[in-house]
Every structure is written in C-alpha cells, then in structure tokens.
Design a protein around this motif. Sequence first.
Motif, PDB file in Angstrom:
ATOM      1  N   ASP A  93       8.366  13.867 -23.114  1.00  0.00           N
ATOM      2  CA  ASP A  93       9.535  13.155 -22.588  1.00  0.00           C
ATOM      3  C   ASP A  93       9.544  11.693 -23.029  1.00  0.00           C
ATOM      4  N   ASN A  94       8.342  11.118 -23.161  1.00  0.00           N
ATOM      5  CA  ASN A  94       8.271   9.767 -23.695  1.00  0.00           C
ATOM      6  C   ASN A  94       8.800   9.725 -25.115  1.00  0.00           C
ATOM      7  N   ALA A  95       8.347  10.665 -25.940  1.00  0.00           N
ATOM      8  CA  ALA A  95       8.771  10.687 -27.338  1.00  0.00           C
ATOM      9  C   ALA A  95      10.275  10.911 -27.435  1.00  0.00           C
ATOM     10  N   ALA A  96      10.826  11.695 -26.502  1.00  0.00           N
ATOM     11  CA  ALA A  96      12.248  12.045 -26.561  1.00  0.00           C
ATOM     12  C   ALA A  96      13.127  11.017 -25.859  1.00  0.00           C
ATOM     13  N   PHE A  97      12.520   9.957 -25.296  1.00  0.00           N
ATOM     14  CA  PHE A  97      13.285   9.031 -24.459  1.00  0.00           C
ATOM     15  C   PHE A  97      14.437   8.354 -25.221  1.00  0.00           C
ATOM     16  N   GLY A  98      14.156   7.964 -26.471  1.00  0.00           N
ATOM     17  CA  GLY A  98      15.212   7.320 -27.256  1.00  0.00           C
ATOM     18  C   GLY A  98      16.395   8.251 -27.459  1.00  0.00           C
ATOM     19  N   LEU A  99      16.089   9.517 -27.761  1.00  0.00           N
ATOM     20  CA  LEU A  99      17.158  10.509 -27.939  1.00  0.00           C
ATOM     21  C   LEU A  99      17.898  10.726 -26.624  1.00  0.00           C
ATOM     22  N   GLU A 100      17.141  10.708 -25.519  1.00  0.00           N
ATOM     23  CA  GLU A 100      17.771  10.870 -24.203  1.00  0.00           C
ATOM     24  C   GLU A 100      18.787   9.756 -23.959  1.00  0.00           C
ATOM     25  N   MET A 101      18.417   8.519 -24.297  1.00  0.00           N
ATOM     26  CA  MET A 101      19.330   7.397 -24.097  1.00  0.00           C
ATOM     27  C   MET A 101      20.536   7.478 -25.039  1.00  0.00           C
ATOM     28  N   GLN A 102      20.347   8.192 -26.169  1.00  0.00           N
ATOM     29  CA  GLN A 102      21.479   8.367 -27.087  1.00  0.00           C
ATOM     30  C   GLN A 102      22.347   9.554 -26.674  1.00  0.00           C
ATOM     31  N   GLY A 103      21.981  10.226 -25.584  1.00  0.00           N
ATOM     32  CA  GLY A 103      22.809  11.315 -25.080  1.00  0.00           C
ATOM     33  C   GLY A 103      22.579  12.658 -25.758  1.00  0.00           C
ATOM     34  N   VAL A 104      21.456  12.828 -26.453  1.00  0.00           N
ATOM     35  CA  VAL A 104      21.145  14.120 -27.070  1.00  0.00           C
ATOM     36  C   VAL A 104      20.753  15.103 -25.956  1.00  0.00           C
ATOM     37  N   PRO A 105      21.312  16.328 -25.953  1.00  0.00           N
ATOM     38  CA  PRO A 105      21.002  17.285 -24.890  1.00  0.00           C
ATOM     39  C   PRO A 105      19.500  17.560 -24.775  1.00  0.00           C
ATOM     40  N   ARG A 106      19.069  17.845 -23.557  1.00  0.00           N
ATOM     41  CA  ARG A 106      17.655  17.972 -23.236  1.00  0.00           C
ATOM     42  C   ARG A 106      16.905  18.926 -24.172  1.00  0.00           C
ATOM     43  N   ARG A 107      17.471  20.127 -24.348  1.00  0.00           N
ATOM     44  CA  ARG A 107      16.807  21.142 -25.157  1.00  0.00           C
ATOM     45  C   ARG A 107      16.572  20.641 -26.590  1.00  0.00           C
ATOM     46  N   GLU A 108      17.627  20.070 -27.163  1.00  0.00           N
ATOM     47  CA  GLU A 108      17.545  19.626 -28.558  1.00  0.00           C
ATOM     48  C   GLU A 108      16.566  18.464 -28.714  1.00  0.00           C
ATOM     49  N   ARG A 109      16.658  17.482 -27.792  1.00  0.00           N
ATOM     50  CA  ARG A 109      15.788  16.312 -27.969  1.00  0.00           C
ATOM     51  C   ARG A 109      14.333  16.688 -27.772  1.00  0.00           C
ATOM     52  N   ARG A 110      14.061  17.610 -26.841  1.00  0.00           N
ATOM     53  CA  ARG A 110      12.676  18.029 -26.643  1.00  0.00           C
ATOM     54  C   ARG A 110      12.163  18.810 -27.852  1.00  0.00           C
ATOM     55  N   GLU A 111      13.032  19.617 -28.456  1.00  0.00           N
ATOM     56  CA  GLU A 111      12.637  20.375 -29.642  1.00  0.00           C
ATOM     57  C   GLU A 111      12.314  19.434 -30.803  1.00  0.00           C
ATOM     58  N   ARG A 112      13.185  18.445 -30.998  1.00  0.00           N
ATOM     59  CA  ARG A 112      12.941  17.495 -32.098  1.00  0.00           C
ATOM     60  C   ARG A 112      11.663  16.694 -31.865  1.00  0.00           C
ATOM     61  N   ALA A 113      11.467  16.287 -30.614  1.00  0.00           N
ATOM     62  CA  ALA A 113      10.249  15.519 -30.290  1.00  0.00           C
ATOM     63  C   ALA A 113       9.014  16.393 -30.491  1.00  0.00           C
ATOM     64  N   ARG A 114       9.129  17.666 -30.097  1.00  0.00           N
ATOM     65  CA  ARG A 114       8.002  18.581 -30.243  1.00  0.00           C
ATOM     66  C   ARG A 114       7.619  18.733 -31.716  1.00  0.00           C
ATOM     67  N   ARG A 115       8.648  18.859 -32.575  1.00  0.00           N
ATOM     68  CA  ARG A 115       8.367  19.031 -34.008  1.00  0.00           C
ATOM     69  C   ARG A 115       7.650  17.816 -34.583  1.00  0.00           C
ATOM     70  N   LEU A 116       8.144  16.617 -34.228  1.00  0.00           N
ATOM     71  CA  LEU A 116       7.523  15.420 -34.792  1.00  0.00           C
ATOM     72  C   LEU A 116       6.100  15.231 -34.245  1.00  0.00           C
ATOM     73  N   LEU A 117       5.931  15.473 -32.946  1.00  0.00           N
ATOM     74  CA  LEU A 117       4.586  15.328 -32.366  1.00  0.00           C
ATOM     75  C   LEU A 117       3.625  16.330 -32.999  1.00  0.00           C
ATOM     76  N   ALA A 118       4.115  17.529 -33.293  1.00  0.00           N
ATOM     77  CA  ALA A 118       3.263  18.542 -33.924  1.00  0.00           C
ATOM     78  C   ALA A 118       2.773  18.034 -35.275  1.00  0.00           C
ATOM     79  N   ARG A 119       3.657  17.369 -36.011  1.00  0.00           N
ATOM     80  CA  ARG A 119       3.231  16.808 -37.303  1.00  0.00           C
ATOM     81  C   ARG A 119       2.157  15.754 -37.129  1.00  0.00           C
ATOM     82  N   LEU A 120       2.143  15.095 -35.955  1.00  0.00           N
ATOM     83  CA  LEU A 120       1.156  14.044 -35.715  1.00  0.00           C
ATOM     84  C   LEU A 120      -0.082  14.605 -35.007  1.00  0.00           C
TER      85      LEU A 120
END
Lengths: 257, 261
Positions: A93-120
């Motif tokens: 949720d921390n990683a997705a916070f910026g997307l949350e403030m930009q109004g990206v829907p919960r499912r999508e922002r968590r998925e995108r954050a998950r993908r990037l965190l997985a790379r790290l």
Amino acid sequence: MKLRIVNLGVAFPAPSGPVQALRGVSFETRDREFLCIAGPSGCGKTTLLRVAAGLQKPSEGRVERIPSAADRNGQILLVSQERSLFPWMTALDNAAFGLEMQGVPRRERRERARRLLARLGFEGREEAWPHELSLGMKQRVAVARCFLSDPAVMLMDEPFAALDCLRRMELQQELLRLWDESHKTVLFVTHDIEEAILLGDRVLVLGGSPSHILTEFRVPFDRPRSSALTFTSEFLDLKRSIAAALGMPMLKEITAG
Amino acid sequence: MRVTFRLRNAIVAWWLPASILGAWEGAAWLRLLNPLFFPAPSAILAAGWNMARSGEWMTELLSTLQRMFQGAGLGVCAGFALGLLMGVSAPLRTSFEPAVSVLNSTPKLALMPLLLLIVGVGETARLVPIFLTGFVTLSMQTLDAVRGVDYAYVEMARNYGARSRDLMWRVYLPACSPQVFTGLRLAAGRALVITISVELLGAPDGLGRVIWMAWQTLATEKLYIGIFTTSLLGLAFHQGLAYLERLAAPWAAAKARGQTG
C-alpha cells in the motif's frame, strides 16, 4: 520537466539572528537528466530539495519549473532518507500510495505495485509492515512508490545514506536499472562522491558558507553503468578532482604528488 | 512446547486470583471470617446463580450497560469530534482546550446535586456526568494524538498530491488510532465507575442500585455479586477494546508484539 534554480537563498531564524544556509544558488537541470549534487553533511542539501519540492519557501530567489512534452504530470516527488514510509500501510500500500492519490483503482494500483516490488526482490513480503522491513527494503519501497507515480521530476535526498556499503551498491544498481528505462529528470543529493559519479550525468559541488554551487563536473561514462566502473582509473581521477573541489586538503597532496 | 508455553502463561495469569479465592474459601469454612462481611465465595456464587436464574442479574446488568452506552457513547463520539477539530485548528484549540481541562479536573459526581436542581430527578441528571466523563477523556486524548502526528508524514502525503480528505483518512486517522483507542479504554473504565456511582446515589435500576439495596438489607452475597459483576464488566470492556484496536490498527499491534518478544 526542467528545474531552473535562480539565485536561491534560504535563511533560518535562530535566537542569535537568522542563519544563512544557502545563498546565491543557481543551476539548471536538463530535461531527463540525472543531476547529482555532492556536498558535506549540513551544507543545506536537504533544504535545497525541500525548496525545490515546494515544501519550503526560499528567502530569496526562485525555482522555475519548465514543463516538457514528456511529462505525464507536473509532479515533483521527494524520496527522503528516513521516515520515508507510512507506518500504518503495508509495503504494497505504501508503494501504491502515489497511484492511489492519482485515483488509480485499488486492484490495478496494487497489481502494478506488486509487479514493481517483485522486480526489486520483494516476493512474499508485500504485506509486511514497514517496521518489519530492513532499511534497504524500506528504501526500495520508497523508490518504487516514486517511480510508480511517474513524476516529472524526482528529488532524492540521500535515500541510501544510512545503508551499509553492500546494500547501498545493490540499491544504486536497482535505481540505475529503473532510471535507464524511464530517463526521468532526477535531482539526487548525497555526501558520497562515488555515489554521485556512479549515478549522475553531472555532479554539482555544493559548499562554502553560506553554501553555494562551487563547481560543476560532467560525468563522461556511458550507460548502463555498473559498480565495476568505480574501480577504473578514470573514475578515480574524477573522484579525486571532486574531492579536491570539496576542499579535502590531503587529497590535494596526493594529486600534487 | 507450545502447550507448556500456554500452561505457563495461564499459571502466571491466574495464580494470584486463584490463591486469594482459595484462601478466602478456606478461611470461611474454618469460620475465621465473619460471614456477614465475608461470606464464602461458594455462597456468593450460589447467590449469583439464583440472581441469574430469576433474571434479576441480567435485567440489572442491561440497565447499567444501557445507561453507560447512552451517556458515554454519545460522550466519546462528541469528544472525538472536538478533539480532532481542536487538533487541526489552532483557534478552536485556544477556545476550547481550557474549558475541557477545567471540566477534566471537575469531579463529575459533584455536579449531580446541581443537575438535580436544574433538570429535576430523572435519567437526564444521571446521564450528564457519564456523558461528560466520556467526552472529556476522549477529547483530551484525541487532541493529544492529533498534535503528536509526525508532520513529515503530512508533508509526504501532500507531496504525492493528497487533499484534505486524503490527509484525514490516510494520515491523521490511522496515525491517531492507537492513542484514540487508549482514550477509549480510559473512557470506558472511568465511565463505568461514574455509572455505578450515579446508580449508588439513586437510580431505579442497575448494578449500583443492586449494591446499594444489598447494603440496606444486609444481603452481603448480593453486594459482592454487584461488585464482581462491575469488575468483570470493566475487564470485558478492556479486552473488547483491545480486540477492536487490533482490527483497526493492526500495524501498531504488530509493532507492540515485536517489542515484547
């Protein structure tokens, strides 16, 4: 976006009269440039970034924001050295916070954050609370949050300063990999000369009292860069010059000899 | 391994009350204690069982609970709202904080005679002290919690484009929640004491009235039932709120667990 810092001065009120932290600081980032500012601790690096982020008003001068066509938004985001995550949100949720403030829907922002965190290297730890993470992991999340927001400018305030040498090298490499894909405008301040050279296209040296830009170095090395670069003689030459510009006397003797 | 660990925990938690009760029961059987003042725990339990079967126990318990929830429930909601507002607005804080402090150090029960004069004998006069107890406790704790929020997090959220609504829901409320729950626990304990007290001073029903009537009729077993029920009620509130806190602020609970080993 480009940032043009014009004749910037910042003074802090103190019981014995105002303390001038910065005076006459002028420089300009190029579009999509990784610009590093190297300076000793307490030289006003953090203040400079806070002013650039709009979190603090300068006492003189101004910060001009020059948009470019590549900007997806006008955001200027700051990644700080400590307290960089909200303790009450999981890593994801921390990683997705910026997307949350930009109004990206919960499912999508968590998925995108998950993908990037997985790379790290974050598999299985996305739902951990920040206090359960090591400092290196926390800073990865902070960097991920910044990249996910896709800001016009990233400001980084010694994000790796508190890490040990090996973790720092790891995170520098990860930052370089992410940056190589996006080429955002980055303003990165650090007291670590090696870090400044490894990451930056140019290195500005901040120092003096009150602090101002002492000199500028162009970093001639090709990208992508790896830590191996730091052992080459060209790298060491540049490091020596920057150290001398920062006024480290014993290094001047080595140069002379 | 796990079982022995639990057993050890259970022993640590229960040896003191169990020893006290055992010693009490033994002393009562040996007639070392005056049964008028200290009836045997088994006799108290029997009296309690009779009260439970006749429905008296439940009726009185529910009356006390209803009184407490009406008064303190409204009080903590109002106190929370005022605490938040005082926390984010300096003018509101300057206007209301002294009044809240004065109210905090005023014994709420001492207001009862005045209330009886103003609103007359009735439920309102009983509810006001309970309301004030919840109100004062929550507003002070909430104000303290809001003022204690690290501004670095507010700046960070703003930097990412948070508006006031986001700041409230994503920064202030979660950051405050552990201390607000501390406030709720304090408020529940204090409000229970005040509820029993106003019932002792005169109420048509409730555990406080049970205690008072038992004293008037020297039905000591019932008196103990009244006292024990109140204590257990306090414990239940404490545990219930601790459970809610783990749901509402899991990060703080995880952190606290990590610190105690």
